[in-house]
Enzyme design. Structure first.
Site, PDB file in Angstrom:
ATOM      1  N   ASN A   1       0.848  -1.186   0.000  1.00 31.57           N
ATOM      2  CA  ASN A   1       0.000   0.000   0.000  1.00 31.57           C
ATOM      3  C   ASN A   1       0.886   1.240   0.000  1.00 31.57           C
ATOM      4  O   ASN A   1       1.847   1.326   0.758  1.00 31.57           O
ATOM      5  CB  ASN A   1      -0.890  -0.010   1.238  1.00 31.57           C
ATOM      6  CG  ASN A   1      -1.997   1.028   1.214  1.00 31.57           C
ATOM      7  OD1 ASN A   1      -2.510   1.415   2.256  1.00 31.57           O
ATOM      8  ND2 ASN A   1      -2.402   1.494   0.048  1.00 31.57           N
TER       9      ASN A   1
ATOM     10  N   TYR B   1      -8.552  12.580  -0.674  1.00 36.67           N
ATOM     11  CA  TYR B   1      -8.266  11.725   0.464  1.00 36.67           C
ATOM     12  C   TYR B   1      -8.052  12.591   1.701  1.00 36.67           C
ATOM     13  O   TYR B   1      -7.555  13.714   1.601  1.00 36.67           O
ATOM     14  CB  TYR B   1      -6.990  10.919   0.191  1.00 36.67           C
ATOM     15  CG  TYR B   1      -6.502  10.093   1.360  1.00 36.67           C
ATOM     16  CD1 TYR B   1      -7.015   8.829   1.600  1.00 36.67           C
ATOM     17  CD2 TYR B   1      -5.521  10.589   2.218  1.00 36.67           C
ATOM     18  CE1 TYR B   1      -6.563   8.064   2.668  1.00 36.67           C
ATOM     19  CE2 TYR B   1      -5.062   9.833   3.284  1.00 36.67           C
ATOM     20  CZ  TYR B   1      -5.591   8.572   3.503  1.00 36.67           C
ATOM     21  OH  TYR B   1      -5.150   7.828   4.562  1.00 36.67           O
TER      22      TYR B   1
ATOM     23  N   GLU C   1     -11.242   8.024   8.161  1.00 36.10           N
ATOM     24  CA  GLU C   1     -10.494   8.113   6.908  1.00 36.10           C
ATOM     25  C   GLU C   1     -11.514   8.188   5.772  1.00 36.10           C
ATOM     26  O   GLU C   1     -12.479   7.419   5.755  1.00 36.10           O
ATOM     27  CB  GLU C   1      -9.606   6.885   6.738  1.00 36.10           C
ATOM     28  CG  GLU C   1      -8.718   6.927   5.497  1.00 36.10           C
ATOM     29  CD  GLU C   1      -7.850   5.682   5.375  1.00 36.10           C
ATOM     30  OE1 GLU C   1      -6.695   5.793   4.943  1.00 36.10           O
ATOM     31  OE2 GLU C   1      -8.341   4.570   5.727  1.00 36.10           O
TER      32      GLU C   1
ATOM     33  N   TYR D   1     -12.556   8.966   1.413  1.00 34.53           N
ATOM     34  CA  TYR D   1     -12.171   8.968   0.012  1.00 34.53           C
ATOM     35  C   TYR D   1     -13.317   9.502  -0.855  1.00 34.53           C
ATOM     36  O   TYR D   1     -14.481   9.154  -0.641  1.00 34.53           O
ATOM     37  CB  TYR D   1     -11.905   7.548  -0.490  1.00 34.53           C
ATOM     38  CG  TYR D   1     -10.689   6.854   0.040  1.00 34.53           C
ATOM     39  CD1 TYR D   1      -9.511   6.809  -0.692  1.00 34.53           C
ATOM     40  CD2 TYR D   1     -10.732   6.185   1.271  1.00 34.53           C
ATOM     41  CE1 TYR D   1      -8.396   6.128  -0.225  1.00 34.53           C
ATOM     42  CE2 TYR D   1      -9.615   5.504   1.752  1.00 34.53           C
ATOM     43  CZ  TYR D   1      -8.454   5.480   0.992  1.00 34.53           C
ATOM     44  OH  TYR D   1      -7.348   4.802   1.457  1.00 34.53           O
TER      45      TYR D   1
ATOM     46  N   GLU E   1      -3.234   6.525  -4.867  1.00 34.89           N
ATOM     47  CA  GLU E   1      -2.968   5.413  -3.966  1.00 34.89           C
ATOM     48  C   GLU E   1      -2.791   4.142  -4.777  1.00 34.89           C
ATOM     49  O   GLU E   1      -3.538   3.881  -5.726  1.00 34.89           O
ATOM     50  CB  GLU E   1      -4.116   5.226  -2.972  1.00 34.89           C
ATOM     51  CG  GLU E   1      -3.908   4.048  -2.041  1.00 34.89           C
ATOM     52  CD  GLU E   1      -4.861   4.023  -0.855  1.00 34.89           C
ATOM     53  OE1 GLU E   1      -4.797   3.055  -0.077  1.00 34.89           O
ATOM     54  OE2 GLU E   1      -5.644   4.979  -0.705  1.00 34.89           O
TER      55      GLU E   1
END
Length: 222
Positions: free
Chosen positions: A64, A104, A113, A115, A203
């Site tokens: 990642n 993000y 978190e 997106y 990402e």
């Protein structure tokens, strides 16, 4: 209400002539008014900052990785207190495998978190069932909530929710009305906290890819 406008014009292409600072390890900082960050858990990564928020990115043999530039806040205000936030961008996005082209960021109290996904590689995230839909910026986005259990976060390994808006068709340029996604999530009961970050992000997840940014511009932040 004080209005905050973040306009990021981002063009991924091959070739960039500005001064370069190359990062191959996890690092965050500020360059020309942009917060930047490279984070990965392992693998081969490179982010080259080329001034005024521009950057190149390459990744291979990773689990990642996130490459991002944008704005970090002092965690004292909600998005509604900050005002309207939107991003304008254009991108030539070239992943090979799983990857996201997205807005993000994080909030705190609660830790979230989030997106807003404009495009993706071979797999469309997040792989769960949508809980809502928002029509905005000429497109349809499906809304999702997922949970990360004892995973890396801005406060260390912990458990936290992820909120997602994912376009039903891929898009590589245009405007992202970030605040409209925040409002849509809250209407569905997805609570956001104080703002930590809003960033434009590439990402990669168990994949490889590359791109070069030739222009990134913050119009106004006041």
């Amino acid at each position: 209400m004080r209005t905050i406008l973040l306009t990021l014009i981002i063009l991924f292409a091959f070739g960039c002539n500005n001064a370069e600072i190359t990062i191959t390890q996890n690092k965050s900082g500020v360059q020309d008014g942009f917060n930047y960050e490279l984070w990965h858990d392992f693998g081969d990564v490179s982010m080259t900052l080329t001034g005024n928020g521009t950057f190149t990115c390459e990744w291979d043999n990773i689990n990642n990785v996130l490459f991002r530039t944008g704005k970090k806040f002092n965690e004292t205000q909600t998005h509604s207190e900050l005002g309207d936030i939107f991003i304008t961008y254009a991108a030539d996005y070239r992943p090979i495998g799983n990857s996201y082209l997205c807005v993000y960021g994080w909030t705190v109290d609660p830790l979230v978190e989030y997106y807003v996904v404009e495009s993706w590689g071979t797999w469309r995230p997040p792989g769960s069932e949508p809980i809502g839909i928002i029509e905005v910026d000429g497109g349809t986005y499906e809304i999702y909530e997922t949970l990360r259990v004892e995973m890396p976060s801005i406060v260390g390994d912990t458990t936290f929710p992820q909120y997602w808006s994912v376009r039903t068709d891929k898009k590589a340029s245009g405007t992202i009305s970030v605040s409209e996604h925040f409002k849509a999530w809250e209407e569905l009961g997805l609570k956001l906290g104080k703002m930590y970050e809003v960033a434009f992000c590439v990402e990669g997840f168990q994949s490889r890819g590359n791109g070069k940014c030739t222009r990134t511009y913050i119009n106004r932040w006041e």
